[in-house]
Each structure stands twice: as C-alpha cells, then as structure tokens.
Design a protein around this motif. Structure first.
Motif, PDB file in Angstrom:
ATOM      1  N   VAL A   1       0.374  -1.249   0.126  1.00 30.44           N
ATOM      2  CA  VAL A   1       0.205  -0.235  -0.004  1.00 30.44           C
ATOM      3  C   VAL A   1       0.547   1.450  -0.108  1.00 30.44           C
ATOM      4  O   VAL A   1       2.113   1.466   1.199  1.00 30.44           O
ATOM      5  N   THR A   2       0.698   2.138  -1.211  1.00 30.12           N
ATOM      6  CA  THR A   2       1.248   3.394  -0.743  1.00 30.12           C
ATOM      7  C   THR A   2       0.708   4.791  -0.576  1.00 30.12           C
ATOM      8  O   THR A   2      -0.616   4.299  -1.847  1.00 30.12           O
ATOM      9  N   TYR A   3       0.666   4.669  -0.035  1.00 29.81           N
ATOM     10  CA  TYR A   3       0.176   6.136   0.971  1.00 29.81           C
ATOM     11  C   TYR A   3       0.286   7.490   0.304  1.00 29.81           C
ATOM     12  O   TYR A   3       1.636   7.599   0.609  1.00 29.81           O
ATOM     13  N   SER A   4      -0.367   8.651   0.052  1.00 27.55           N
ATOM     14  CA  SER A   4      -0.278  10.022  -0.099  1.00 27.55           C
ATOM     15  C   SER A   4      -0.896  10.471  -0.046  1.00 27.55           C
ATOM     16  O   SER A   4      -1.858   9.992   0.523  1.00 27.55           O
ATOM     17  N   ALA A   5      -1.041  12.495   0.400  1.00 25.96           N
ATOM     18  CA  ALA A   5      -1.832  13.573   0.403  1.00 25.96           C
ATOM     19  C   ALA A   5      -2.189  12.979   1.049  1.00 25.96           C
ATOM     20  O   ALA A   5      -3.586  12.666   1.433  1.00 25.96           O
ATOM     21  N   PRO A   6      -1.301  13.288   2.664  1.00 26.54           N
ATOM     22  CA  PRO A   6      -1.826  12.532   3.650  1.00 26.54           C
ATOM     23  C   PRO A   6      -3.166  13.932   4.295  1.00 26.54           C
ATOM     24  O   PRO A   6      -2.912  15.178   3.614  1.00 26.54           O
ATOM     25  N   GLY A   7      -4.188  13.681   4.534  1.00 24.39           N
ATOM     26  CA  GLY A   7      -4.923  14.762   5.929  1.00 24.39           C
ATOM     27  C   GLY A   7      -6.445  15.198   4.244  1.00 24.39           C
ATOM     28  O   GLY A   7      -7.285  16.029   4.127  1.00 24.39           O
ATOM     29  N   THR A   8      -6.101  14.868   2.507  1.00 24.97           N
ATOM     30  CA  THR A   8      -7.089  15.045   1.543  1.00 24.97           C
ATOM     31  C   THR A   8      -8.430  14.146   1.377  1.00 24.97           C
ATOM     32  O   THR A   8      -8.998  14.151   0.636  1.00 24.97           O
TER      33      THR A   8
END
Length: 306
Positions: free
Chosen positions: A263-270
């Motif tokens: 799992v690759t996470y991006s744009a935290p909080g959006t």
C-alpha cells in the motif's frame, strides 16, 4: 437462501477478480464518498545500507525503530486520511487499484477501484462491512442514482478482504508493529524522497487484531484466510523525514516477498469521509447487471437476504 447468497458472492467476486474500476476523475460522490480513485504512483525504491549516520536530521534514529514507528503512528493519526495505491500479486483474486482511506473518525473506511480502465464498479469497506456499486459517473450514465449492494459475510473467508482492510487504518498497522520483532532495514529513495525502511515480524493473531472493527463472528474466518500465507507475517514500513508513512507492505512466511501486498499512501489528510450506505441506498445484486460484462452478470437477493 444458500443459492441466493452464492449468487451475490459471484457478483462480488466478479468485481474483484474481473478488474472492474471507476471511470472519470476523482471527486465526491452523492453519498459523501469519492466517485473515482485518485492517482497514486507505486514509485521506485532504491536501497543503501544502514550506518550510524544514514538517517537524515529530523528522523528518528534508525537504531530505534520502535520510537520511529510510534512517532509515525501519531503523525498518521493526526492526518486521519490519505489516498492510496494497492499493489497485489497475481492469484489473489484481485487487481491492483487506487482509492481513499479515512480513519479519522470511526469506523475506518476505504474505497477501492481497480486500475483496469472503463469498468464502472467500486468497492467500499466500512468497518467490517463491504459493499459494491456503480460509480457516480456510471450510475448517472445509466440514468440511475448511486446505489450499493452489500457484500455477503462469506467474502471475509477469502484472503483479499482482510488484505484490503489492512489499508484502512495505517495507525493500527504501525501500532501493531511496535509490539513485533523490529529491525531497521536501511535508508532508501522512494520517488526521489529519502526514506527509512523498518521491518516488523509478528504472528497472524496480531495481524488479525489490527484489522479495524473486526467482529468476533468474522475473526476466525479472517484468521484462517490469512493463515494460508503463514503463521507469521512480515510488515515493512517506509517513513519520510516528517515521519509520514509513505509505504506499507506485508507478506506471510509461506508466501515470501514475491507475494506481498503493498500500500502506497499519498496526500495525507485529503480523503473525504466515507460512510456505510443507508438502507434506502441498498439494492439487489441483480441491479448491478447493467454495469457488468454479460458473462459476469448474476442475479441475487436484495437487502432482505444480506
């Protein structure tokens, strides 16, 4: 009743194994969730060996992985949500996909859409309940409102659902890892950013315990599904200088890295808030037929049978 439930299961498997996805751009659905997956790159990782000076200023020391993972858990807790890309090995009865995860307020939820283009079905998991339905764009194109079909409990016996659920709340995964056998793998480059790679090895029971809102009814079946991969699981984490979790990977001892789910996470909080469909938004599985290829369209029960 058993035949009816099998029919719904067939539809759900068609969604996951058939590589169905949303069409259109990322946005907010009429029921409060995203109507299409956000773009999220898997990225490229290059490694270097761990040394006493390998970790850049501002990072937790590579020699104290427990502190680093605990710090990351707090950072991700504050973020509350993110976009993600899911990479899965062949044979898992699923396709790589992208979507949103939101763990800010309970229950944790994800929306998942496979990468295969021009297929209009999405999957939403809220807590321990899963749903499939047309995307907002696909429903509008067919003159329909957005609706959902509840995925039967039997799906939790298949490995993909517990695997997918692990993406729902990275705080749980980071917290789980602090109690495992920890090590610092090294400093690496992920999409041009310097990251530190940490590893934890833990048993299946702990992995199952970190899946959000898992009921006692589902727990033994999820545990049995995951045990197919081995009695122990390796959990890998890549953290940037701000202690954000950029990538999470897990694989069972029997499977090895070639069978890892990443799992690759991006744009935290959006990511938007995603809620379980209301009773009025639940429909019969046969209502999905117009959105499925003819060979995969299967009738089944409505809300009274799920």
């Amino acid at each position: 009743m058993r035949e009816a439930r099998s029919a719904v299961l067939t539809v759900a498997l068609a969604v996951l194994a058939g590589g169905l996805t949303a069409c259109g751009n990322a946005g907010s659905g009429s029921d409060g969730g995203p109507s299409a997956a956000a773009s999220a790159s898997g990225g490229t990782v290059t490694s270097t060996a761990v040394t006493s000076s390998a970790v850049a200023a501002g990072k937790a020391a590579a020699t104290d992985p427990k502190a680093a993972l605990a710090a990351s858990a707090e950072v991700m807790r504050k973020a509350g949500s993110a976009r993600y890309a899911l990479s899965v090995p062949k044979g898992l009865e699923a396709e790589p996909g992208t979507g949103f995860a939101n763990w800010a307020t309970g229950p944790a939820a994800i929306e998942y859409l496979t990468d295969t283009p021009n297929a209009p079905i999405r999957v939403r998991v809220v807590g321990n309940e899963a749903y499939t339905g047309p995307t907002e764009q696909a429903a509008a194109g067919a003159g329909e409102q957005v609706f959902w079909v509840k995925t039967p409990f039997l799906m939790w016996r298949r490995p993909f659902y517990p695997q997918l659920a692990m993406a729902m709340d990275p705080v749980n995964q980071l917290t789980l890892a602090t109690a495992g056998r920890l090590s610092a793998v090294g400093t690496e480059s992920l999409d041009g950013a310097e990251v530190t790679h940490y590893r934890a090895v833990t048993d299946v029971a702990a992995v199952v315990g970190a899946i959000p809102d898992l009921t006692e009814e589902h727990r033994p079946h999820v545990e049995a599904a995951l045990k197919k991969g081995g009695e122990t699981y390796t959990l890998d984490f890549w953290l940037n200088a701000e202690q954000e979790l950029l990538r999470f990977r897990e694989f069972g001892a029997n499977d090895g890295e070639d069978r890892a789910v990443t799992v690759t996470y991006s744009a935290p909080g959006t990511a938007p808030t995603m809620t379980a469909p209301t009773h009025d938004n639940l429909r019969m599985s046969s209502d999905l037929n117009r959105f499925l290829p003819p060979s995969r369209a299967t009738t089944g029960p409505g809300r009274e049978a799920v």
